[in-house]
Design an enzyme around this catalytic site. Structure first.
Site, PDB file in Angstrom:
ATOM      1  N   CYS A  53     -41.183  50.975  -7.203  1.00  0.00           N
ATOM      2  CA  CYS A  53     -40.240  50.351  -8.004  1.00  0.00           C
ATOM      3  C   CYS A  53     -39.775  49.024  -7.935  1.00  0.00           C
ATOM      4  O   CYS A  53     -39.016  48.101  -8.647  1.00  0.00           O
ATOM      5  CB  CYS A  53     -38.761  50.923  -8.710  1.00  0.00           C
ATOM      6  SG  CYS A  53     -38.701  52.222  -8.238  1.00  0.00           S
ATOM      7  N   TYR A  84     -46.850  40.879  12.034  1.00  0.00           N
ATOM      8  CA  TYR A  84     -45.563  40.633  11.425  1.00  0.00           C
ATOM      9  C   TYR A  84     -46.011  41.515  10.030  1.00  0.00           C
ATOM     10  O   TYR A  84     -46.107  41.120   8.512  1.00  0.00           O
ATOM     11  CB  TYR A  84     -46.343  39.233  10.153  1.00  0.00           C
ATOM     12  CG  TYR A  84     -45.869  37.912  11.548  1.00  0.00           C
ATOM     13  CD1 TYR A  84     -44.806  38.088  11.917  1.00  0.00           C
ATOM     14  CD2 TYR A  84     -47.853  37.412  11.895  1.00  0.00           C
ATOM     15  CE1 TYR A  84     -44.646  36.469  13.441  1.00  0.00           C
ATOM     16  CE2 TYR A  84     -46.903  36.840  12.657  1.00  0.00           C
ATOM     17  CZ  TYR A  84     -45.707  36.019  13.601  1.00  0.00           C
ATOM     18  OH  TYR A  84     -45.650  35.120  14.251  1.00  0.00           O
ATOM     19  N   GLY A 125     -49.600  29.777  16.769  1.00  0.00           N
ATOM     20  CA  GLY A 125     -50.248  29.490  15.316  1.00  0.00           C
ATOM     21  C   GLY A 125     -51.269  29.836  14.802  1.00  0.00           C
ATOM     22  O   GLY A 125     -51.945  29.469  14.040  1.00  0.00           O
ATOM     23  N   TYR A 180     -46.677  36.714   0.801  1.00  0.00           N
ATOM     24  CA  TYR A 180     -47.308  35.223   0.612  1.00  0.00           C
ATOM     25  C   TYR A 180     -48.615  35.962  -0.283  1.00  0.00           C
ATOM     26  O   TYR A 180     -49.071  34.456   0.357  1.00  0.00           O
ATOM     27  CB  TYR A 180     -47.595  35.333   2.309  1.00  0.00           C
ATOM     28  CG  TYR A 180     -46.524  35.119   3.785  1.00  0.00           C
ATOM     29  CD1 TYR A 180     -45.782  34.963   3.589  1.00  0.00           C
ATOM     30  CD2 TYR A 180     -47.262  36.582   4.396  1.00  0.00           C
ATOM     31  CE1 TYR A 180     -44.884  34.392   4.273  1.00  0.00           C
ATOM     32  CE2 TYR A 180     -45.962  36.459   5.667  1.00  0.00           C
ATOM     33  CZ  TYR A 180     -45.069  35.638   5.721  1.00  0.00           C
ATOM     34  OH  TYR A 180     -44.520  35.544   6.622  1.00  0.00           O
ATOM     35  N   ARG A 237     -46.992  41.399   3.687  1.00  0.00           N
ATOM     36  CA  ARG A 237     -47.441  40.501   3.270  1.00  0.00           C
ATOM     37  C   ARG A 237     -48.274  40.095   2.315  1.00  0.00           C
ATOM     38  O   ARG A 237     -47.614  39.083   2.180  1.00  0.00           O
ATOM     39  CB  ARG A 237     -48.621  40.517   4.976  1.00  0.00           C
ATOM     40  CG  ARG A 237     -47.822  39.989   6.618  1.00  0.00           C
ATOM     41  CD  ARG A 237     -49.173  39.586   7.126  1.00  0.00           C
ATOM     42  NE  ARG A 237     -49.830  38.257   7.283  1.00  0.00           N
ATOM     43  CZ  ARG A 237     -50.854  37.815   6.867  1.00  0.00           C
ATOM     44  NH1 ARG A 237     -51.509  38.791   5.963  1.00  0.00           N
ATOM     45  NH2 ARG A 237     -50.637  36.377   6.782  1.00  0.00           N
ATOM     46  N   GLU A 272     -47.742  29.673  23.317  1.00  0.00           N
ATOM     47  CA  GLU A 272     -46.812  31.244  22.614  1.00  0.00           C
ATOM     48  C   GLU A 272     -47.808  32.008  21.084  1.00  0.00           C
ATOM     49  O   GLU A 272     -47.364  31.655  19.774  1.00  0.00           O
ATOM     50  CB  GLU A 272     -45.565  30.643  21.934  1.00  0.00           C
ATOM     51  CG  GLU A 272     -44.760  29.735  22.576  1.00  0.00           C
ATOM     52  CD  GLU A 272     -43.651  28.731  21.964  1.00  0.00           C
ATOM     53  OE1 GLU A 272     -43.531  29.664  20.699  1.00  0.00           O
ATOM     54  OE2 GLU A 272     -42.379  29.100  22.892  1.00  0.00           O
ATOM     55  N   PRO A 273     -48.868  32.510  21.571  1.00  0.00           N
ATOM     56  CA  PRO A 273     -49.832  33.495  20.198  1.00  0.00           C
ATOM     57  C   PRO A 273     -49.252  34.367  20.149  1.00  0.00           C
ATOM     58  O   PRO A 273     -48.519  34.917  21.143  1.00  0.00           O
ATOM     59  CB  PRO A 273     -51.110  33.026  21.087  1.00  0.00           C
ATOM     60  CG  PRO A 273     -50.893  33.131  22.862  1.00  0.00           C
ATOM     61  CD  PRO A 273     -49.652  32.921  23.180  1.00  0.00           C
ATOM     62  N   GLY A 274     -49.149  34.593  19.022  1.00  0.00           N
ATOM     63  CA  GLY A 274     -48.391  36.426  18.121  1.00  0.00           C
ATOM     64  C   GLY A 274     -49.329  36.690  17.888  1.00  0.00           C
ATOM     65  O   GLY A 274     -50.206  37.341  18.076  1.00  0.00           O
ATOM     66  N   ARG A 275     -49.813  35.877  16.588  1.00  0.00           N
ATOM     67  CA  ARG A 275     -50.776  36.823  15.568  1.00  0.00           C
ATOM     68  C   ARG A 275     -52.049  36.717  16.502  1.00  0.00           C
ATOM     69  O   ARG A 275     -52.795  37.479  16.059  1.00  0.00           O
ATOM     70  CB  ARG A 275     -50.837  36.027  13.885  1.00  0.00           C
ATOM     71  CG  ARG A 275     -51.568  36.147  12.825  1.00  0.00           C
ATOM     72  CD  ARG A 275     -51.911  35.106  12.546  1.00  0.00           C
ATOM     73  NE  ARG A 275     -50.441  34.901  11.751  1.00  0.00           N
ATOM     74  CZ  ARG A 275     -50.338  35.276  10.685  1.00  0.00           C
ATOM     75  NH1 ARG A 275     -50.358  35.705   9.830  1.00  0.00           N
ATOM     76  NH2 ARG A 275     -49.219  34.202  10.210  1.00  0.00           N
TER      77      ARG A 275
HETATM   78  C1  LIG Z   1     -43.848  32.781  15.197  1.00  0.00           C
HETATM   79  C2  LIG Z   1     -44.415  31.779  16.681  1.00  0.00           C
HETATM   80  C3  LIG Z   1     -44.267  31.588  17.281  1.00  0.00           C
HETATM   81  C4  LIG Z   1     -46.424  32.681  17.358  1.00  0.00           C
HETATM   82  O1  LIG Z   1     -46.944  32.269  15.888  1.00  0.00           O
HETATM   83  P1  LIG Z   1     -48.231  32.974  15.511  1.00  0.00           P
HETATM   84  O2  LIG Z   1     -48.698  32.427  14.350  1.00  0.00           O
HETATM   85  O3  LIG Z   1     -48.002  34.282  14.733  1.00  0.00           O
HETATM   86  O4  LIG Z   1     -49.169  32.696  16.814  1.00  0.00           O
HETATM   87  C5  LIG Z   1     -44.524  30.915  19.038  1.00  0.00           C
HETATM   88  N1  LIG Z   1     -43.831  30.222  18.924  1.00  0.00           N
HETATM   89  C6  LIG Z   1     -42.770  30.079  17.984  1.00  0.00           C
HETATM   90  C7  LIG Z   1     -41.298  29.849  17.993  1.00  0.00           C
HETATM   91  C8  LIG Z   1     -42.320  31.324  16.197  1.00  0.00           C
HETATM   92  O5  LIG Z   1     -41.629  31.086  15.856  1.00  0.00           O
END
Ligand SMILES: *Cc1c(COP(=O)(O)O)cnc(C)c1O
Length: 417
Positions: free
Chosen positions: A345, A373, A239, A316, A312, A273-276
């Protein structure tokens, strides 16, 4: 670190000029930097140094195999949300024994696949899922490792679509129900309680909600210890936000500090659990101006990328910085305000509103902070083949996903007899 550096007026990613990438691979295309991916991962590793911890990259942010492979080589674990993502992790050389499986609607087939692969933990999001998983594990003669995803009901102060830890969210189990559910899990013969999990939302800029969530999770951990339920890990989700525009963004270490302060010297293994924050600013979308339309009220720059390539802004109302790529461009005209739009379109098909740029048709634009994303949410809307992806590594640019062809899009379909 900045993804782009200007060398002699030309935008480069690492040692490679963006116009050269456009010439070689075509536009639109996503461009990533291996060095930027590595730097983002290393920042987490440094912030967590000295602690028993694992960084589980959230695959859904960008699931390209080469990106997963970069993280696998760095020792990452992975957070997956589907059987398809598990297949990607395995194909990319990731270790299933470092995989956690999140998601509110895991199918029995996905549970079987993950049990057979030997993943580290299922993040269970409902009472029903506990029962289903127990049944499936029993059928395979296995015990399923589990954590419950609890919903700490803290407000992450982010966009409602990416806020996931409130009582009203579909994710996780209610905080007050968790204790009872853990007791149930303990009594089910084919489950093994391994940890506890929460993930409160995405693009979080304030570190306090994550620290508050950690404190609530610890409360629960201690209450459960009284029931004889002990955890080998605590998973605090992902997050952390990134800078898209001019947001005040903390360093990874400063963002994590309040949360780590709450954990102090707890002995459970920490999972994040970092993604972004691992991929977002390590990627851009390279696009070319096809048409300029100067109108009475607005000017439009129609580019060859669209909402199907980067959803995005449409989804958003997200801001992405858009800049010219530099030399090779036609002689600069005076700057004007443009709506940067795609050819689709839909009026929602925009990539940026009201951007001041000096543009000519044929110019290349870089849409920044598009590594997370972006490609992962792209579609074939308007029968647009998904774009190429390129990874720069030093002086080399590697094609990591070739552009789709229209023939490939049509192939799965058939006419009536
Ligand atoms: C999407 C998600 C993440 C990653 O979130 P980011 O904002 O991209 O870091 C981690 N854990 C879970 C369960 C998610 O659904």
């Amino acid at each position: 670190m900045n993804l782009i550096s200007d060398i002699d007026g030309v935008a480069h990613v690492e040692g490679v000029a963006l116009p050269a990438i456009a010439a070689r691979f075509g536009t639109p295309c996503y461009v990533y930097s291996r060095a930027a991916l590595t730097a983002a991962y290393d920042a987490y590793a440094a912030a967590l140094a000295g602690r028993d911890a694992r960084i589980c990259y959230a695959v859904k942010a960008n699931s390209n195999l080469a990106i997963l492979n970069v993280f696998a080589r760095l020792g990452a674990g992975f957070d997956i949300v589907s059987g398809g993502e598990l297949a990607r992790v395995v194909a990319a050389g990731g270790d299933p024994a470092k995989v956690v499986f999140s998601g509110v609607g895991k199918t029995r087939a996905e549970m079987r696949q993950a049990l057979e692969a030997g993943i580290y933990c299922f993040n269970v999001e409902s009472a029903s899922e506990l029962e289903h998983l127990n049944t499936v594990a029993g059928e395979l003669g296995k015990r399923a490792p589990i954590a419950l995803r609890v919903n700490p009901n803290v407000d992450p102060k982010t966009h409602p679509y990416i806020s996931t830890g409130l009582k009203s969210a579909k994710f996780g189990v209610a905080f007050d129900a968790a204790r009872e559910l853990y007791r149930r899990a303990r009594d089910l013969p084919h489950l093994e309680i391994r940890g506890i999990d929460c993930h409160i939302g995405s693009q979080l800029l304030d570190p306090q909600p994550a620290a508050d969530a950690a404190a609530k999770v610890l409360e629960l951990v201690d209450a459960l210890a009284a029931d004889g339920i002990v955890f080998s890990h605590i998973d605090l989700g992902g997050g952390m936000g990134i800078r898209y525009q001019d947001e005040n963004v903390l360093s990874t270490a400063d963002y994590l500090a309040p949360m780590l302060g709450v954990l102090k010297d707890r002995k459970e293994k920490l999972l994040v659990e970092p993604g972004r924050s691992l991929v977002g600013n390590a990627g851009l979308l390279l696009t070319r101006v096809e048409v300029l339309k100067h109108g009475e009220e607005k000017n439009f720059a129609v580019v060859d990328a669209a909402m199907n390539d980067l959803a995005r802004p449409a989804l958003y109302d997200a801001w992405h910085t858009i800049r010219k790529v530099g030399a090779g461009d036609t002689v600069a005209t005076a700057a004007q305000r443009y709506e940067i739009v795609g050819p689709i379109c839909e009026s929602g098909d925009f990539l940026g509103h009201d951007r001041e740029l000096a543009l000519a048709e044929g110019d290349l634009l870089a849409i920044l902070s598009a590594g997370a994303y972006g490609m992962a949410m792209s579609s074939n809307y308007n029968t647009r083949p998904r774009v190429a992806e390129v990874m720069v590594d030093g002086a080399a640019a590697h094609l990591i996903r070739r552009r789709e062809t229209v023939a490939e899009l049509l192939a799965p379909e058939s006419l009536l007899p």
